[in-house]
Design a protein around this motif. Structure first.
Motif, PDB file in Angstrom:
ATOM      1  N   ASP A 190      -2.699   1.540  13.929  1.00  0.00           N
ATOM      2  CA  ASP A 190      -1.269   1.517  13.584  1.00  0.00           C
ATOM      3  C   ASP A 190      -0.509   2.623  14.318  1.00  0.00           C
ATOM      4  OD1 ASP A 190      -1.711  -0.599  11.921  1.00  0.00           O
ATOM      5  OD2 ASP A 190      -1.834   0.595  10.096  1.00  0.00           O
ATOM      6  N   ASP A 191      -1.155   3.792  14.413  1.00  0.00           N
ATOM      7  CA  ASP A 191      -0.545   4.949  15.080  1.00  0.00           C
ATOM      8  C   ASP A 191      -1.664   5.924  15.419  1.00  0.00           C
ATOM      9  OD1 ASP A 191       0.868   7.106  15.985  1.00  0.00           O
ATOM     10  OD2 ASP A 191       2.116   7.349  14.199  1.00  0.00           O
ATOM     11  N   PRO A 192      -2.292   5.793  16.583  1.00  0.00           N
ATOM     12  CA  PRO A 192      -3.431   6.653  16.928  1.00  0.00           C
ATOM     13  C   PRO A 192      -3.120   8.150  16.836  1.00  0.00           C
ATOM     14  CG  PRO A 192      -3.298   4.812  18.442  1.00  0.00           C
ATOM     15  CD  PRO A 192      -2.059   4.758  17.609  1.00  0.00           C
ATOM     16  N   ALA A 193      -1.969   8.550  17.366  1.00  0.00           N
ATOM     17  CA  ALA A 193      -1.600   9.960  17.329  1.00  0.00           C
ATOM     18  C   ALA A 193      -1.362  10.411  15.883  1.00  0.00           C
ATOM     19  CB  ALA A 193      -0.358  10.215  18.176  1.00  0.00           C
ATOM     20  N   GLY A 194      -0.636   9.585  15.138  1.00  0.00           N
ATOM     21  CA  GLY A 194      -0.388   9.920  13.731  1.00  0.00           C
ATOM     22  C   GLY A 194      -1.665   9.939  12.913  1.00  0.00           C
ATOM     23  N   ALA A 195      -2.586   9.015  13.212  1.00  0.00           N
ATOM     24  CA  ALA A 195      -3.859   8.977  12.491  1.00  0.00           C
ATOM     25  C   ALA A 195      -4.661  10.245  12.745  1.00  0.00           C
ATOM     26  CB  ALA A 195      -4.662   7.749  12.908  1.00  0.00           C
ATOM     27  N   ALA A 196      -4.637  10.735  13.993  1.00  0.00           N
ATOM     28  CA  ALA A 196      -5.358  11.970  14.324  1.00  0.00           C
ATOM     29  C   ALA A 196      -4.758  13.155  13.566  1.00  0.00           C
ATOM     30  CB  ALA A 196      -5.308  12.217  15.830  1.00  0.00           C
ATOM     31  N   GLN A 197      -3.429  13.210  13.509  1.00  0.00           N
ATOM     32  CA  GLN A 197      -2.775  14.287  12.762  1.00  0.00           C
ATOM     33  C   GLN A 197      -3.082  14.184  11.272  1.00  0.00           C
ATOM     34  OE1 GLN A 197       1.359  13.828  13.850  1.00  0.00           O
ATOM     35  NE2 GLN A 197       1.169  15.262  15.568  1.00  0.00           N
ATOM     36  N   ALA A 198      -3.086  12.942  10.756  1.00  0.00           N
ATOM     37  CA  ALA A 198      -3.370  12.741   9.336  1.00  0.00           C
ATOM     38  C   ALA A 198      -4.793  13.175   8.999  1.00  0.00           C
ATOM     39  CB  ALA A 198      -3.162  11.276   8.965  1.00  0.00           C
ATOM     40  N   MET A 199      -5.751  12.894   9.879  1.00  0.00           N
ATOM     41  CA  MET A 199      -7.132  13.311   9.645  1.00  0.00           C
ATOM     42  C   MET A 199      -7.246  14.831   9.634  1.00  0.00           C
ATOM     43  SD  MET A 199      -9.169  10.501  11.975  1.00  0.00           S
ATOM     44  CE  MET A 199     -10.754  11.288  11.687  1.00  0.00           C
ATOM     45  N   ALA A 240       0.024  26.385  -0.643  1.00  0.00           N
ATOM     46  CA  ALA A 240      -0.537  25.646   0.494  1.00  0.00           C
ATOM     47  C   ALA A 240      -0.838  24.207   0.108  1.00  0.00           C
ATOM     48  CB  ALA A 240      -1.805  26.334   0.984  1.00  0.00           C
ATOM     49  N   LYS A 241      -1.275  23.994  -1.118  1.00  0.00           N
ATOM     50  CA  LYS A 241      -1.555  22.634  -1.592  1.00  0.00           C
ATOM     51  C   LYS A 241      -0.305  21.768  -1.550  1.00  0.00           C
ATOM     52  CE  LYS A 241      -3.243  20.132  -5.670  1.00  0.00           C
ATOM     53  NZ  LYS A 241      -3.752  20.274  -7.064  1.00  0.00           N
ATOM     54  N   VAL A 242       0.808  22.325  -2.018  1.00  0.00           N
ATOM     55  CA  VAL A 242       2.067  21.585  -2.017  1.00  0.00           C
ATOM     56  C   VAL A 242       2.513  21.286  -0.585  1.00  0.00           C
ATOM     57  CG1 VAL A 242       4.508  21.700  -2.623  1.00  0.00           C
ATOM     58  CG2 VAL A 242       2.786  22.515  -4.243  1.00  0.00           C
ATOM     59  N   ALA A 243       2.407  22.296   0.293  1.00  0.00           N
ATOM     60  CA  ALA A 243       2.846  22.119   1.678  1.00  0.00           C
ATOM     61  C   ALA A 243       1.984  21.089   2.405  1.00  0.00           C
ATOM     62  CB  ALA A 243       2.795  23.455   2.411  1.00  0.00           C
ATOM     63  N   SER A 295       0.809  -1.230   0.000  1.00  0.00           N
ATOM     64  CA  SER A 295       0.000   0.000   0.000  1.00  0.00           C
ATOM     65  C   SER A 295       0.835   1.269   0.000  1.00  0.00           C
ATOM     66  CB  SER A 295      -0.909   0.012   1.232  1.00  0.00           C
ATOM     67  OG  SER A 295      -0.130   0.084   2.424  1.00  0.00           O
ATOM     68  N   LEU A 296       2.121   1.142   0.407  1.00  0.00           N
ATOM     69  CA  LEU A 296       3.006   2.305   0.580  1.00  0.00           C
ATOM     70  C   LEU A 296       2.392   3.316   1.538  1.00  0.00           C
ATOM     71  CD1 LEU A 296       4.420   2.912  -3.014  1.00  0.00           C
ATOM     72  CD2 LEU A 296       5.491   1.737  -1.080  1.00  0.00           C
ATOM     73  N   ARG A 297       1.654   2.824   2.523  1.00  0.00           N
ATOM     74  CA  ARG A 297       1.043   3.657   3.550  1.00  0.00           C
ATOM     75  C   ARG A 297       1.590   3.237   4.909  1.00  0.00           C
ATOM     76  NH1 ARG A 297      -0.176   6.246  -0.149  1.00  0.00           N
ATOM     77  NH2 ARG A 297      -2.228   7.006  -0.827  1.00  0.00           N
ATOM     78  N   ARG A 298       2.062   4.230   5.662  1.00  0.00           N
ATOM     79  CA  ARG A 298       2.556   3.933   7.004  1.00  0.00           C
ATOM     80  C   ARG A 298       1.400   3.649   7.952  1.00  0.00           C
ATOM     81  NH1 ARG A 298       3.864   6.457  11.721  1.00  0.00           N
ATOM     82  NH2 ARG A 298       3.002   8.432  11.022  1.00  0.00           N
ATOM     83  N   ILE A 299       0.271   4.318   7.697  1.00  0.00           N
ATOM     84  CA  ILE A 299      -0.911   4.146   8.531  1.00  0.00           C
ATOM     85  C   ILE A 299      -2.029   3.612   7.642  1.00  0.00           C
ATOM     86  CG2 ILE A 299      -2.595   5.259  10.035  1.00  0.00           C
ATOM     87  CD1 ILE A 299      -0.529   7.410  10.595  1.00  0.00           C
ATOM     88  N   THR A 300      -2.387   2.364   7.851  1.00  0.00           N
ATOM     89  CA  THR A 300      -3.491   1.771   7.088  1.00  0.00           C
ATOM     90  C   THR A 300      -4.747   1.644   7.932  1.00  0.00           C
ATOM     91  OG1 THR A 300      -2.711  -0.455   7.675  1.00  0.00           O
ATOM     92  CG2 THR A 300      -1.937   0.489   5.584  1.00  0.00           C
ATOM     93  N   ARG A 301      -4.590   1.754   9.255  1.00  0.00           N
ATOM     94  CA  ARG A 301      -5.732   1.723  10.175  1.00  0.00           C
ATOM     95  C   ARG A 301      -5.343   2.569  11.389  1.00  0.00           C
ATOM     96  NH1 ARG A 301      -3.072  -3.072  10.275  1.00  0.00           N
ATOM     97  NH2 ARG A 301      -4.371  -3.911   8.603  1.00  0.00           N
ATOM     98  N   PRO A 302      -6.324   3.176  12.061  1.00  0.00           N
ATOM     99  CA  PRO A 302      -6.006   4.060  13.193  1.00  0.00           C
ATOM    100  C   PRO A 302      -5.152   3.390  14.263  1.00  0.00           C
ATOM    101  CG  PRO A 302      -8.290   4.345  12.558  1.00  0.00           C
ATOM    102  CD  PRO A 302      -7.765   3.201  11.752  1.00  0.00           C
ATOM    103  N   ASP A 322       2.957  17.469   4.065  1.00  0.00           N
ATOM    104  CA  ASP A 322       2.645  17.082   5.444  1.00  0.00           C
ATOM    105  C   ASP A 322       1.893  15.752   5.476  1.00  0.00           C
ATOM    106  OD1 ASP A 322       3.826  19.398   6.309  1.00  0.00           O
ATOM    107  OD2 ASP A 322       1.943  20.499   6.580  1.00  0.00           O
ATOM    108  N   ARG A 323       0.943  15.595   4.572  1.00  0.00           N
ATOM    109  CA  ARG A 323       0.162  14.355   4.539  1.00  0.00           C
ATOM    110  C   ARG A 323       1.064  13.168   4.218  1.00  0.00           C
ATOM    111  NH1 ARG A 323      -1.150  10.641   1.732  1.00  0.00           N
ATOM    112  NH2 ARG A 323      -0.004  11.517  -0.039  1.00  0.00           N
ATOM    113  N   ALA A 324       1.924  13.344   3.223  1.00  0.00           N
ATOM    114  CA  ALA A 324       2.821  12.253   2.829  1.00  0.00           C
ATOM    115  C   ALA A 324       3.765  11.876   3.968  1.00  0.00           C
ATOM    116  CB  ALA A 324       3.605  12.660   1.588  1.00  0.00           C
ATOM    117  N   ALA A 325       4.242  12.882   4.701  1.00  0.00           N
ATOM    118  CA  ALA A 325       5.149  12.597   5.805  1.00  0.00           C
ATOM    119  C   ALA A 325       4.457  11.790   6.900  1.00  0.00           C
ATOM    120  CB  ALA A 325       5.692  13.901   6.388  1.00  0.00           C
ATOM    121  N   LEU A 326       3.165  12.007   7.071  1.00  0.00           N
ATOM    122  CA  LEU A 326       2.421  11.297   8.105  1.00  0.00           C
ATOM    123  C   LEU A 326       1.964   9.913   7.652  1.00  0.00           C
ATOM    124  CD1 LEU A 326       0.200  14.221   9.429  1.00  0.00           C
ATOM    125  CD2 LEU A 326       1.951  13.012  10.736  1.00  0.00           C
TER     126      LEU A 326
END
Length: 294
Positions: A43-52, A244-247, A34-41, A251-255
């Motif tokens: 996996d990383d609750p704090a990271g998932a909250a930031q990603a949302m 802002a779109k690029v930034a 999937s190339l996703r670090r977070i596939t379900r909350p 941020d999303r990709a980093a999370l």
């Protein structure tokens, strides 16, 4: 005290270790696929909250981008309509100047009156200019700004405005006030052109009509300059929106995302680890006499 380790205990421990290694391998396979670090909350609750939160900002920024594009189209239409209207009044002024020439014959003045009538019709058409079915000069009304008559009647919502939001607390007006720009009733620019046409057909025209047209042209130029300033605001907002779109995407990709090379390397490590665990377990849990007696 001597601790006795039974074969059953060793087997249970080996089974747990193998299950853990297999679970890590499965996680590595999911990540590499999937190339996703977070596939379900979980996996990383704090990271998932930031990603949302970042995803919500991405969605809001995308909507602002659509608003900017829509507002730009509105103001481009307003600018074009006002530019055409200004040229129509420039032509009308030229016709009036020709009509003031004493050498003009009655037939010449009637021909000039026909020109004025044509310019009035063209001006009315531009005053009723639309974008996606919405009038550019009628405020929030969905009706044409002017209904033809003697003089035309303004049917929009005077003083009302159409806005587009391009930031959390930022918005810009994207239409123009037709009543203020073209006038209403006997003081409208349409009434002025009707009077000029009537005077030309009657055989004479007063020089004061030039002042009337100059006043109307000045109003149009001011309105066009205002629309241009708002269009410039949206152009700057477009640039900021793209940045802002690029930034936000970064941020999303980093999370959420993982590097392909890193994911493949981790998968190989987990595969090697699992194979090694299998080999060690096979050597550690050698068959006993009880296995042959069963």
């Amino acid at each position: 005290m001597t601790l006795r380790i039974t074969t059953q205990t060793m087997a249970a421990s080996a089974t747990r270790q193998l299950a853990a290694a297999q679970a890590r391998l499965a996680d590595a396979q999911d990540t590499a696929t999937s190339l996703r670090r977070i596939t379900r909350p979980s996996d990383d609750p704090a990271g998932a909250a930031q990603a949302m939160r970042v995803r919500a900002e991405v969605a809001a920024n995308a909507q602002y981008g659509r608003n900017i594009d829509n507002g730009t189209a509105w103001l481009t239409g307003v600018d074009a309509a006002l530019g055409d209207a200004t040229r129509f009044l420039d032509s009308a002024r030229d016709a009036v100047q020709q009509g003031l020439n004493a050498a003009r014959t009655p037939a010449d003045r009637i021909a000039l009156a026909d020109v004025i009538d044509g310019l009035r019709a063209d001006l009315l058409g531009r005053a009723n200019a639309t974008y996606l079915g919405r009038s550019l000069f009628a405020g929030t009304s969905d009706q044409p700004a002017f209904v033809d008559g003697n003089p035309p009647t303004f049917t929009g919502v005077a003083g009302d405005a159409v806005h587009r939001r391009f930031g959390e607390n930022q918005s810009v007006r994207v239409d123009a006030d037709g009543a203020a720009i073209f006038g209403t009733g006997p003081t409208s620019v349409f009434a002025t052109l009707d009077a000029i046409s009537a005077e030309l057909r009657a055989g004479g025209i007063t020089a004061s009509r030039l002042d009337d047209l100059d006043s109307a042209r000045a109003t149009l130029r001011t309105a066009r300059a205002d629309a241009g300033a708002r269009l410039t605001t949206l152009e700057a907002a477009k640039d900021a929106n793209q940045a802002a779109k690029v930034a936000l995407e970064s941020d999303r990709a980093a999370l959420e995302d993982v590097d392909l090379g890193t994911a493949v390397l981790d998968l190989q490590v987990q595969q090697t680890s699992y194979q090694a665990a299998l080999a060690v377990t096979a050597k550690t849990l050698q068959p006993t006499l009880m296995d042959f007696l069963r």
